[in-house]
Enzyme design. Structure first.
Site, PDB file in Angstrom:
ATOM      1  N   TYR A  70       0.960  -1.156  -0.052  1.00 31.76           N
ATOM      2  CA  TYR A  70       0.107  -0.061  -0.082  1.00 31.76           C
ATOM      3  C   TYR A  70       0.951   1.265   0.083  1.00 31.76           C
ATOM      4  O   TYR A  70       1.834   1.241   0.821  1.00 31.76           O
ATOM      5  CB  TYR A  70      -0.865   0.242   1.425  1.00 31.76           C
ATOM      6  CG  TYR A  70      -1.993  -0.966   1.150  1.00 31.76           C
ATOM      7  CD1 TYR A  70      -2.269  -1.614   0.021  1.00 31.76           C
ATOM      8  CD2 TYR A  70      -2.768  -0.914   2.455  1.00 31.76           C
ATOM      9  CE1 TYR A  70      -3.529  -2.655  -0.055  1.00 31.76           C
ATOM     10  CE2 TYR A  70      -3.793  -1.959   2.491  1.00 31.76           C
ATOM     11  CZ  TYR A  70      -4.080  -2.884   1.565  1.00 31.76           C
ATOM     12  OH  TYR A  70      -5.097  -3.618   1.369  1.00 31.76           O
ATOM     13  N   PHE A 225     -14.662  -4.090   0.326  1.00 33.98           N
ATOM     14  CA  PHE A 225     -15.745  -3.580  -0.449  1.00 33.98           C
ATOM     15  C   PHE A 225     -17.078  -3.784   0.254  1.00 33.98           C
ATOM     16  O   PHE A 225     -18.084  -4.021  -0.309  1.00 33.98           O
ATOM     17  CB  PHE A 225     -15.714  -4.104  -2.113  1.00 33.98           C
ATOM     18  CG  PHE A 225     -14.662  -3.672  -2.633  1.00 33.98           C
ATOM     19  CD1 PHE A 225     -13.619  -3.012  -2.576  1.00 33.98           C
ATOM     20  CD2 PHE A 225     -14.193  -4.795  -3.765  1.00 33.98           C
ATOM     21  CE1 PHE A 225     -12.548  -2.530  -3.260  1.00 33.98           C
ATOM     22  CE2 PHE A 225     -13.445  -4.457  -4.704  1.00 33.98           C
ATOM     23  CZ  PHE A 225     -12.280  -3.619  -4.285  1.00 33.98           C
ATOM     24  N   PRO A 226     -17.256  -3.413   1.428  1.00 30.47           N
ATOM     25  CA  PRO A 226     -18.265  -3.467   2.163  1.00 30.47           C
ATOM     26  C   PRO A 226     -19.606  -2.625   1.638  1.00 30.47           C
ATOM     27  O   PRO A 226     -20.514  -2.965   2.141  1.00 30.47           O
ATOM     28  CB  PRO A 226     -17.991  -3.105   3.748  1.00 30.47           C
ATOM     29  CG  PRO A 226     -16.998  -2.183   3.751  1.00 30.47           C
ATOM     30  CD  PRO A 226     -16.077  -2.761   2.458  1.00 30.47           C
ATOM     31  N   LEU A 227     -19.183  -1.640   1.028  1.00 34.02           N
ATOM     32  CA  LEU A 227     -20.417  -0.841   0.831  1.00 34.02           C
ATOM     33  C   LEU A 227     -20.192  -0.784  -0.953  1.00 34.02           C
ATOM     34  O   LEU A 227     -21.177  -0.069  -1.464  1.00 34.02           O
ATOM     35  CB  LEU A 227     -20.257   0.670   1.193  1.00 34.02           C
ATOM     36  CG  LEU A 227     -20.261   0.906   2.821  1.00 34.02           C
ATOM     37  CD1 LEU A 227     -19.959   2.025   3.163  1.00 34.02           C
ATOM     38  CD2 LEU A 227     -21.583   0.235   3.319  1.00 34.02           C
ATOM     39  N   GLY A 228     -19.442  -1.476  -1.518  1.00 36.71           N
ATOM     40  CA  GLY A 228     -19.439  -1.468  -3.025  1.00 36.71           C
ATOM     41  C   GLY A 228     -18.990  -0.031  -3.623  1.00 36.71           C
ATOM     42  O   GLY A 228     -18.743  -0.020  -4.696  1.00 36.71           O
ATOM     43  N   PRO A 232     -16.017   1.524  -9.406  1.00 39.32           N
ATOM     44  CA  PRO A 232     -17.284   2.160  -9.919  1.00 39.32           C
ATOM     45  C   PRO A 232     -18.276   1.128 -10.540  1.00 39.32           C
ATOM     46  O   PRO A 232     -19.465   1.521 -10.435  1.00 39.32           O
ATOM     47  CB  PRO A 232     -16.466   2.677 -11.403  1.00 39.32           C
ATOM     48  CG  PRO A 232     -15.143   3.287 -10.685  1.00 39.32           C
ATOM     49  CD  PRO A 232     -14.697   2.116  -9.813  1.00 39.32           C
TER      50      PRO A 232
END
Length: 313
Positions: A70, A225-228, A232
């Site tokens: 990262y 990606f818990p909220l997506g 995009p």
């Protein structure tokens, strides 16, 4: 934060208590941690990045997810500067990729056993520690993102052999898996797996069988990606009408509802939402105080999963 959603109120007297802690390997941690990847966005403001990490500790965050790749080492360097021994924060890192600043993606696979060992050594040096408590092996055979070919298509057993060797050597405390299939997790269980980190959210629940196996085996399940919202092409949990309805009724943000649903969905789910802003950090951490009643949970559970929207390339 969307302008038409209510801001997150500070917990008042009598507010719901945070969700009960859960196991992460041999450690017990609060269920809302912090994903540090987005700190790389603050490469021009080191003080602000360190302040985010210090604020996370103040808010009760006791596990942080990172990787040496990262920010090409920047994020681990920030963690090394910001955290103190008395903070008692569990750092979870990962191997299996390396920076690729000139490529089409920020990372490229680094799956060969010697690359995994080099990745652990780089994490030890970057974090300034003798042992990384938990290291996730980032596979590339499940979920969105890169796929492997050629000499990067390494058998899981060969990877687990070097990971267990490094655990025996004391370089890592426990082994996790990321972007792993259900079959891969089953194969890995005899090695002793502390956590699984796969793509999962209210709108992308195709990993339900893997989550169920983790629950049965007392393995922490950590959705990314818990909220997506990080990709995009992923469906956005915060745009879902049922989520927005619940947010309005509870005077919370849609993001908090999406995160709270995950905490209610299974007792072994741990969250590592990432952000580079103090306000979002506080709102994400407060998701652990949200109580969803049966009617709200039923409405959210009834939202159809849309796994076909997850990119595979």
């Amino acid at each position: 934060m969307p302008a038409d959603t209510p801001s997150s109120p500070a917990p008042a007297a009598g507010a719901p208590r945070r969700t009960a802690p859960a196991n992460l390997g041999t450690h017990t941690v609060s269920r809302v941690g912090y994903g540090a990847m987005q700190l790389a966005r603050l490469h021009g403001d080191r003080a602000a990045a360190v302040a985010i990490l210090r604020r996370a500790v103040e808010l009760g965050v006791d596990h942080i997810d990172t990787a040496q790749f990262y920010g090409a080492g920047l994020v681990n360097d920030l963690i090394r500067e910001a955290l103190r021994p008395e903070d008692d924060v569990l750092v979870v890192s990962k191997v299996g990729a390396e920076p690729d600043p000139a490529g089409p993606h920020p990372f490229r696979p680094a799956q060969r056993p010697e690359q995994l060992r080099a990745g652990v050594e780089a994490n030890l040096k970057g974090l300034g520690v003798d042992q990384v408590p938990v290291v996730n092996l980032r596979r590339m055979d499940n979920g969105p993102g890169l796929r492997v070919a050629g000499d990067q298509a390494v058998d899981l057993d060969d990877q687990l052999a070097v990971m267990t060797a490094m655990r025996d050597e004391g370089k890592i405390g426990a082994i996790g898996l990321s972007s792993v299939t259900l079959d891969g997790l089953r194969r890995a269980l005899p090695a002793g797996i502390a956590c699984v980190q796969n793509a999962y959210s209210l709108l992308a629940r195709e990993d339900e069988d893997t989550l169920a196996l983790c629950t049965a085996e007392n393995i922490a399940y950590v959705p990314y990606f818990p909220l997506g919202s990080a990709v995009p092409s992923l469906p956005k949990v915060t745009d879902e009408p049922a989520v927005r309805t619940a947010a309005h009724a509870l005077a919370r943000t849609p993001a908090q509802i999406g995160l709270a649903w995950l905490l209610h969905h299974a007792p072994n789910i741990l969250l590592i939402p990432g952000t580079a802003t103090p306000d979002h950090l506080e709102a994400n951490t407060a998701a652990g105080t949200v109580t969803l009643d049966d009617a709200t949970l039923a409405a959210l559970d009834a939202v159809p999963s849309r796994p076909a929207a997850i990119p595979r390339g």
